[in-house]
Design an enzyme around this catalytic site. Structure first.
Site, PDB file in Angstrom:
ATOM      1  N   ASP A  67     -11.108   2.708   4.050  1.00 16.89           N
ATOM      2  CA  ASP A  67     -11.552   1.308   4.001  1.00 16.89           C
ATOM      3  C   ASP A  67     -13.066   1.214   3.828  1.00 16.89           C
ATOM      4  O   ASP A  67     -13.581   0.153   3.460  1.00 16.89           O
ATOM      5  CB  ASP A  67     -11.222   0.614   5.334  1.00 16.89           C
ATOM      6  CG  ASP A  67      -9.941  -0.202   5.282  1.00 16.89           C
ATOM      7  OD1 ASP A  67      -9.650  -0.763   4.218  1.00 16.89           O
ATOM      8  OD2 ASP A  67      -9.270  -0.285   6.328  1.00 16.89           O
ATOM      9  N   LYS A  78       0.843  -1.210   0.000  1.00 19.85           N
ATOM     10  CA  LYS A  78       0.000   0.000   0.000  1.00 19.85           C
ATOM     11  C   LYS A  78       0.875   1.255   0.000  1.00 19.85           C
ATOM     12  O   LYS A  78       0.621   2.206  -0.764  1.00 19.85           O
ATOM     13  CB  LYS A  78      -0.928  -0.012   1.230  1.00 19.85           C
ATOM     14  CG  LYS A  78      -2.050  -1.038   1.107  1.00 19.85           C
ATOM     15  CD  LYS A  78      -2.823  -1.280   2.399  1.00 19.85           C
ATOM     16  CE  LYS A  78      -3.842  -2.402   2.168  1.00 19.85           C
ATOM     17  NZ  LYS A  78      -4.567  -2.818   3.368  1.00 19.85           N
ATOM     18  N   GLN A 125      -4.646  -1.347   9.616  1.00 15.92           N
ATOM     19  CA  GLN A 125      -4.606  -2.699   9.048  1.00 15.92           C
ATOM     20  C   GLN A 125      -5.143  -3.731  10.044  1.00 15.92           C
ATOM     21  O   GLN A 125      -4.775  -3.730  11.215  1.00 15.92           O
ATOM     22  CB  GLN A 125      -3.148  -3.023   8.657  1.00 15.92           C
ATOM     23  CG  GLN A 125      -2.964  -4.327   7.921  1.00 15.92           C
ATOM     24  CD  GLN A 125      -3.541  -4.323   6.498  1.00 15.92           C
ATOM     25  OE1 GLN A 125      -3.728  -3.264   5.893  1.00 15.92           O
ATOM     26  NE2 GLN A 125      -3.834  -5.499   5.978  1.00 15.92           N
TER      27      GLN A 125
END
Ligand code: GUN
Length: 312
Positions: free
Chosen positions: A124, A57, A101
């Site tokens: 997200d 990422k 995460q």
């Protein structure tokens, strides 16, 4: 019997096209609005898969000209300490996207952390506000993997409108938002899960079948109707050579056995590829399918979040 002609829906060209569009947008924001979108990724502990995902990422952000920050905290971090990091990122005006995460260490409640992220920076799309906005058809930040599936279908010109889409899996990350997005695109949507009775009878009715269960090769020929479009969201490691013989046809088996020999395992989705190839009209491979879209969509979400919050 003539062989089934199956189209392979490769994720690579779609992911590249999206990343190119994002890079152009980042350049334009920088030239015309004087800022560069910034993504902050928070990782807690030493989960090896998370280290790889977060590394990818950050690397992709940099390739596209975004600013990225990697906040790596120890496995002993308390919930309050992580909340403080999230709150600091919420308050910083230069930070456009925040991603914590998952999975988090067991002393931390995911729900508390995800709800602490400013919904405007929730790239997200996991915050209940964004979940609710998606469900009620409002503009929102949408979870990256299901958003990537929609991009694959649209950019390969697979009609969604009026089709029967069946999703296997009801997770908050994939199954449920996938259902909302397919519904928004005028599909008739069915969600199946571990308690569905006679699963093949339902899934074989699908025009578009999305597999997001988390079990290698679970979707077999009997689950797939002739000519269905099969989208495989699963990512599993298979090390058993006998199982590999069940999963792969002659076209792939040798290569896969060599990968198992060299690395100890090979990546397999939730669909049995040999059997899908015999029945589907099109399917997404693993690796090289949906997985490639997830990061591309995260980059797009970061730019979208920056534009929405800064009212551009
Ligand atoms: N862990 C595995 N996939 C994801 C994801 O899409 N977002 C976050 N935050 N963590 C993950």
């Amino acid at each position: 019997m003539s062989e089934n002609q199956v189209k392979i829906l490769s994720g690579a060209p779609i992911a590249e096209a999206i990343k190119k569009e994002v890079a152009a947008e980042v350049k334009s924001l920088s030239e015309n609005h004087g800022f560069c979108p910034c993504l902050a990724v928070v990782r807690v502990g030493e989960d090896p898969a998370s280290a790889v995902y977060v590394g990818n990422k950050v690397k992709t952000s940099q390739e596209l000209g975004l600013i990225s920050e990697h906040h790596h905290l120890s496995a002993e971090t308390t919930q309050d300490e992580l909340l403080k990091v999230v709150n600091d990122l919420n308050e910083r005006d230069d930070v456009d996207g925040i991603l914590v995460q998952l999975p988090l260490p067991k002393q931390i409640d995911d729900k508390v952390i995800l709800e602490a992220i400013n919904p405007e920076k929730d790239v997200d799309g996991f915050h209940p506000i964004n979940v609710g906005r998606l469900a009620s058809g409002q503009k929102s930040l949408v979870p990256c993997t299901p958003a990537g599936v929609i991009e694959i279908l649209k950019r390969y010109e697979i009609e969604i409108k009026g089709k029967h889409a069946v999703i296997v899996g009801r997770s908050n990350i994939v199954g449920k938002p996938m259902a909302q997005l397919l519904l928004q695109n005028d599909a008739t949507v069915t969600i199946c899960h571990s308690r569905t009775t006679n699963l093949p009878a339902v899934t074989s009715q699908a025009d578009i079948l999305v597999a997001a269960i988390g079990r290698a090769g679970f979707i077999r020929g009997e689950h797939i109707g002739n000519g269905a479009v099969v989208v495989d969201v699963g990512i599993n490691n298979v090390s058993d050579v006998d199982f590999a013989h069940e999963l792969f046809g002659e076209d792939e088996l040798e290569k896969r056995l060599a990968v198992i020999e060299k690395r100890g395992s090979t990546l397999v989705g939730d669909v049995n590829p040999k059997e899908a190839k015999a029945k589907a009209s099109a399917f997404t491979p693993v690796p090289g399918g949906v997985g490639l879209l997830t990061i591309a969509m995260l980059m797009k979400n970061t730019v979208d979040a920056a534009k929405m919050r800064r009212k551009i």
